[in-house]
Design a protein around this motif. Structure first.
Motif, PDB file in Angstrom:
ATOM      1  N   THR A 171      -5.752  -6.006   2.966  1.00 29.51           N
ATOM      2  CA  THR A 171      -6.486  -5.591   1.791  1.00 29.51           C
ATOM      3  C   THR A 171      -7.354  -6.743   1.344  1.00 29.51           C
ATOM      4  O   THR A 171      -6.862  -7.827   1.111  1.00 29.51           O
ATOM      5  CB  THR A 171      -5.486  -5.211   0.683  1.00 29.51           C
ATOM      6  OG1 THR A 171      -4.551  -4.322   1.251  1.00 29.51           O
ATOM      7  CG2 THR A 171      -6.177  -4.561  -0.469  1.00 29.51           C
ATOM      8  N   ASP A 217      -6.583   0.857   0.107  1.00 27.53           N
ATOM      9  CA  ASP A 217      -7.383   0.089   1.062  1.00 27.53           C
ATOM     10  C   ASP A 217      -8.618   0.904   1.368  1.00 27.53           C
ATOM     11  O   ASP A 217      -8.575   1.819   2.161  1.00 27.53           O
ATOM     12  CB  ASP A 217      -6.615  -0.117   2.374  1.00 27.53           C
ATOM     13  CG  ASP A 217      -5.380  -0.952   2.168  1.00 27.53           C
ATOM     14  OD1 ASP A 217      -5.355  -1.719   1.190  1.00 27.53           O
ATOM     15  OD2 ASP A 217      -4.457  -0.838   2.977  1.00 27.53           O
ATOM     16  N   SER A 244       0.831  -1.211   0.000  1.00 26.95           N
ATOM     17  CA  SER A 244       0.000   0.000   0.000  1.00 26.95           C
ATOM     18  C   SER A 244       0.862   1.256   0.000  1.00 26.95           C
ATOM     19  O   SER A 244       0.567   2.225  -0.701  1.00 26.95           O
ATOM     20  CB  SER A 244      -0.919   0.026   1.217  1.00 26.95           C
ATOM     21  OG  SER A 244      -1.705  -1.133   1.246  1.00 26.95           O
TER      22      SER A 244
END
Ligand code: GDP
Ligand code: MG
Length: 595
Positions: free
Chosen positions: A53, A42, A18
């Motif tokens: 996720t 997310d 992420s």
């Protein structure tokens, strides 16, 4: 089309997927700094809280490369947890390449390997990236070697980066342009768009994320859902940048969303193909593997009048979660509900939480179970996903239970604990290989032993250092029995479980003890018995209340009294009346504590 790059980022949880995706967005100025404050890939609350996720998401960004040309990157996010491998393969269908992100200190972990193999199977170009080289414990040379030995791809050109500081991130973008192939497809052919994901939006109806395999998808024209042959007017197409950006047309190779006023929840199922109504394609894009749920549990509304709402909520969740299965179930103890199938325990917990949080439902869940195959004395074969449906003992010839193959990767110092745990779980060791400081060990284990608490136990036995991946191998005959719980002499169907005979005594005793703890005291004695067939193996009594527990509050502080009453109400929310006894949710999950 030459300037499109569709790729996923594959990484073990916490290796920095992420953070890296956010860094890409920032470098490509897709978002302002303020918008960057939250990690955008997310998106669901739940995911952020759990730090994982779940849903595959996509983001399209523009990248001005060093060659002076502008490229469109579509980043398809993939979940990292073992329960969600099917989501990984689904998102990989939209890609031509993948970044394999590995933490420079942690090294390669089992799920990374599993996800990466899926990418390789689908012929994607995999670019290894070693992240977190800013950490003092970073050891990129060791990690490169692990990538080559364990994953089996060339890591000599692996980039060493820090998603945190931004070091090396520009080079990744350049490698993507250079090594990941542009999508192929026939721009002049009839439209074929693969549905990668669909979800229900209260204002727009069904929204689908699609990859345009051939042709073009125009707003304002009619499209056809190939499985149902229904036609719809396309009202909007666009890209997530990550904000919703309307465009006039999605072209071959692009990944974007489509809205077509579809109101039926199953109007655009994941894996289906969209085509144009005036020039339909003859064949669908080959879909992804159908995923079979492996873990089953009953979901029952605490308030019987919520039954229809539960049905509707399940239908909506199922739209973008093809692995979720459900069918109506009736229990003597719990009334009307649904028997639901999940990929694993985490999947089950997440579905339950979403039903409660997003749909405001108040549910009781029964203990999770796997599917047993039962050969009856009449020669029939039954699939049993509900312990209370197991035929009586004298009608059972053989019970087969599902066996999984587990691959575990663990640092040497924790190996002993892993072996002990697997033996306790009736595991049979299959192989062991030393890879530097890590050991790759594999076991065959009964799935029922794994779904309950294996993952948590493994984590605590290795202080979080072991990683784990599994798949189903076969059904195997096993000595299993059904353990029933009787309350005041009546069998509570929703409390029955199937256990191995060698463990039945211990389980029965522990279960009865646990029930005694969680069932609140009543005005009279409550008898709890654990039985196998007509055999009572454990007995406990919840003693009757002697005096009124709230008495001490009378005349006291009024707010304290109200608090107590509220607390009682809270406790009641998740109770189910059984005859004259109230059974709390905890009782149905007691098996998890005694497993
Ligand atoms: P994901 O689970 O793969 O999406 O991982 P995240 O991007 O959420 O990152 C997990 C943790 O690692 C977070 O606390 C990040 O701040 C941290 N992290 C990510 N990249 C780096 C990096 O390059 N260096 C350092 N030191 N920490 C990083
Ligand atoms: Mg993440």
């Amino acid at each position: 089309m030459d300037h499109i790059r569709n790729f996923s980022i594959i990484a073990h949880i916490d290796h920095g997927k992420s953070t890296l995706a956010d860094r890409f967005l920032q470098l490509c100025e897709a978002l302002t700094d303020r918008e960057m404050s939250a990690q955008v890939l997310d998106s669901m609350d739940l995911e952020r809280e759990r730090g994982i996720t779940i849903k595959a998401q996509s983001v399209s960004i523009k990248y001005k490369a060093d060659d002076g040309q502008e490229y469109q990157f579509n980043i398809i996010d993939t979940p990292g947890h073992v329960d969600f491998n099917y989501e990984v393969s689904r998102s990989l269908y939209a890609c031509e390449g993948a970044l394999l992100v590995v933490d420079a200190a942690q090294g390669v972990e089992a799920q990374t390997v599993a996800n990466c193999l899926t990418a390789i199977e689908q012929n994607l170009e995999v670019l290894p990236v070693i992240n977190k080289i800013d950490l003092p414990a970073a050891d990129p040379e060791r990690v490169k070697q692990e990538i080559e030995e364990i994953v089996g791809i060339d890591a000599s050109e692996a980039l060493c980066v820090s998603a945190k500081t931004g070091q090396g991130v520009h080079e990744i973008l350049e490698q993507i342009v250079k090594y990941i192939p542009a999508p192929k497809g026939d721009p002049a052919g009839p439209l074929k768009a693969l549905i990668i994901d669909s979800w229900f939006d209260n204002y727009l109806g069904v929204v689908s994320l699609v990859k345009i395999v051939d042709g073009e998808l125009f707003a304002g024209r009619k499209m056809r859902v190939m499985s149902t042959a229904h036609d719809y007017m396309v009202s909007e197409v666009g890209l997530f940048t990550p904000k919703r950006l309307k465009v006039d047309v999605l072209r071959t190779g692009q990944v974007g969303y489509v809205v077509a006023g579809i109101k039926e929840i199953d109007g655009a199922p994941v894996g289906d193909t969209l085509t144009q109504s005036d020039r339909p394609a003859t064949e669908r894009v080959p879909g992804f593997k159908q995923i079979k749920p492996r873990v089953f549990a009953g979901l029952f509304p605490v308030d019987a009048s919520d039954y229809e709402d539960l049905r509707e909520a399940l239908a909506k969740l199922r739209l973008n979660d093809s692995a979720l299965h459900y069918e109506p179930e009736t229990s003597q103890a719990l009334g009307f509900g649904f028997r639901c199938g999940f990929l694993g325990m985490l999947h089950m917990e997440i579905v339950q939480e979403r039903l409660e949080r997003e749909y405001g439902l108040n549910l009781i869940t029964t203990a999770p179970t796997v599917i047993y195959e039962v050969l009856t004395s009449k020669g029939e074969t039954l699939q049993v996903d509900n312990p209370s449906r197991l035929p009586p003992l004298d009608q059972i010839e053989i019970i087969y239970e599902p066996i999984i193959h587990a691959d575990i990767l663990v640092p040497q110092e924790h190996l002993g604990n892993v072996i002990t745990l697997c033996m306790e779980k009736r595991g049979v060791q299959k192989s062991m290989q030393y890879l530097g400081n890590q050991v790759a060990i594999s076991f065959e284990l009964p799935m029922s032993e794994v779904v309950v608490d294996f993952f948590d136990r493994l984590k605590s036995a290795t202080r979080g250092y072991a990683s784990f991946d599994y798949n189903f191998v076969r059904n195997q005959a096993s000595n299993l029995v059904k353990l029933d719980v009787l309350i005041n002499g009546d069998r509570v169907d929703a409390l029955s479980i199937i256990v191995h005979k060698d463990k039945a005594q211990i389980h029965g005793r522990a279960l009865a003890e646990k029930m005694k703890e969680v069932i609140p005291r009543q005005m009279y004695d409550v008898a709890i018995q654990a039985t196998i067939g007509s055999h009572v193996i454990a007995r406990e009594t919840v003693k009757a209340l002697r005096k009124n527990v709230t008495a001490k509050c009378y005349g006291g502080d009024i707010t304290r009294k109200r608090k107590l009453l509220e607390k009682q109400k809270e406790g009641k929310r998740r109770m189910k009346q059984f005859g004259t006894v109230e059974i709390p949710q905890a009782a149905f999950m007691a098996i998890l504590d005694v497993g």
